[in-house]
Design a protein around this motif. Structure first.
Motif, PDB file in Angstrom:
ATOM      1  N   SER A   9       0.825  -1.210   0.000  1.00 13.40           N
ATOM      2  CA  SER A   9       0.000   0.000   0.000  1.00 13.40           C
ATOM      3  C   SER A   9       0.857   1.257   0.000  1.00 13.40           C
ATOM      4  O   SER A   9       0.434   2.291  -0.504  1.00 13.40           O
ATOM      5  CB  SER A   9      -0.915   0.053   1.226  1.00 13.40           C
ATOM      6  OG  SER A   9      -1.321  -1.213   1.618  1.00 13.40           O
ATOM      7  N   THR A  10       2.046   1.189   0.594  1.00 12.56           N
ATOM      8  CA  THR A  10       2.899   2.375   0.697  1.00 12.56           C
ATOM      9  C   THR A  10       4.177   2.251  -0.122  1.00 12.56           C
ATOM     10  O   THR A  10       4.568   3.186  -0.804  1.00 12.56           O
ATOM     11  CB  THR A  10       3.288   2.646   2.173  1.00 12.56           C
ATOM     12  OG1 THR A  10       2.102   2.650   2.970  1.00 12.56           O
ATOM     13  CG2 THR A  10       3.989   3.994   2.329  1.00 12.56           C
ATOM     14  N   THR A  11       4.840   1.114  -0.045  1.00  7.14           N
ATOM     15  CA  THR A  11       6.102   0.956  -0.779  1.00  7.14           C
ATOM     16  C   THR A  11       6.086  -0.342  -1.597  1.00  7.14           C
ATOM     17  O   THR A  11       5.346  -1.276  -1.290  1.00  7.14           O
ATOM     18  CB  THR A  11       7.332   0.917   0.171  1.00  7.14           C
ATOM     19  OG1 THR A  11       7.164  -0.148   1.096  1.00  7.14           O
ATOM     20  CG2 THR A  11       7.507   2.208   0.934  1.00  7.14           C
TER      21      THR A  11
END
Ligand SMILES: Nc1ncnc2c1ncn2[C@@H]1O[C@H](COP(=O)(O)OP(=O)(O)OP(=O)(O)O)[C@@H](O)[C@H]1O
Ligand SMILES: [Mg+2]
Length: 268
Positions: A9-11
């Motif tokens: 979701s982020t990286t």
């Protein structure tokens, strides 16, 4: 060589296994859209390590963004791997144990049981790395992760959390005086920004720690392997260590834990 791509979701994390002398090679990039981050991280891995596209047998992709990548990447056979299977496979490999509970602290937290070749998604909590960054942005106006950590390291949790020692004369059973009775339950008017940052860290890791303890106990296991970006966090590790001593559950933080999902995808 097999490439594992974990579009979180982020990286986005990429790992290359069976790449010859170098062992496992890893790179990461911040996720924008799934296609840009997957191809970008993959390209970075090839260029930085002087790898040849012709030596790649297959690509295994996983993570929330995997479903957004259509067909084969660059004409190389591309398989979608269930994220929980990838976490279980990678966590087992990094921990070098095959009967463990894995607590994967990413943006949120997933808890997985590994019992030999069986990998089971037990559940999890929405409390994770995203909770730290979200609360810090709103309460402290800080977005940079390292800055949040620097603040938290200087904070005094006793100004934020109501502790057992605040409400009871001595320990309550196995809970010692310093343990939290209520996260943010004291919240003194005089609390500093550093104290609040410490409170956010404590809230996040105590919730994850306790959910992990209950998961481990329900499966008669006493080893929780922590993976994801949240594994390599010194303050978080300390908070989990204090839970460890009260509940007799061991938390382990293997090297390269941030890449567990990508490594597991490559091995699946
Ligand atoms: N140096 C850092 N830079 C950015 N984020 C960091 C850093 N250190 C820790 N984090 C935290 O790690 C989280 C991302 O972790 P990770 O890459 O494991 O998650 P993800 O795979 O993208 O998400 P998920 O698995 O939940 O889909 C962020 O929410 C952030 O709070
Ligand atoms: Mg992840």
């Amino acid at each position: 060589m097999v490439i594992g791509i974990d579009i979180g979701s982020t990286t986005t994390k990429v790992a290359a296994v069976n790449s010859g002398k170098k062992g496992i090679i890893m790179v990461r990039t911040k996720a924008f859209d799934a296609i840009t981050s997957a191809t970008g991280a993959f390209g970075k891995l090839l260029v930085e390590n002087n790898l040849n596209l012709a030596n790649i047998e297959k690509i295994n992709i996983t993570g929330v963004g995997a479903s957004r990548i259509p067909g084969n990447l660059f004409g190389i056979a591309t398989t979608r791997i269930d994220e929980m299977v990838a976490i279980g496979t990678g966590g087992k490999y990094l921990a070098k144990k095959d009967r463990i509970i894995i607590s994967n602290i990413g943006t949120g937290t997933a808890i997985i049981q590994v019992d030999g070749s069986a990998i089971t998604h037990l559940g999890g909590t929405g409390v994770g790395g995203g909770t730290i960054t979200g609360l810090a942005r709103q309460l402290l106006n800080i977005s940079d992760f390292d800055t949040i950590m620097n603040y938290a390291a200087k904070g005094n949790i006793n100004n934020i959390d109501l502790q057992i020692g605040d409400i009871a004369e001595g320990n309550i059973g196995f809970l010692n005086r310093e343990y939290t009775a209520s996260n943010f339950g004291k919240m003194l008017d005089t609390a500093t920004r550093e104290d609040i940052a410490a409170g956010i860290l404590n809230l996040t890791y105590q919730v994850i720690g306790m959910v992990s303890v209950f998961a481990a106990r329900s499966k008669n296991n006493d080893t929780v392997v922590v993976t994801g970006n949240g594994s390599n966090n010194i303050l978080g590790q300390k908070i989990l260590a204090s839970i460890s001593s009260m509940y007799n559950i061991q938390f382990e933080f293997p090297a390269n834990a941030e890449f567990a999902t990508a490594i597991g995808a490559a091995q699946s």
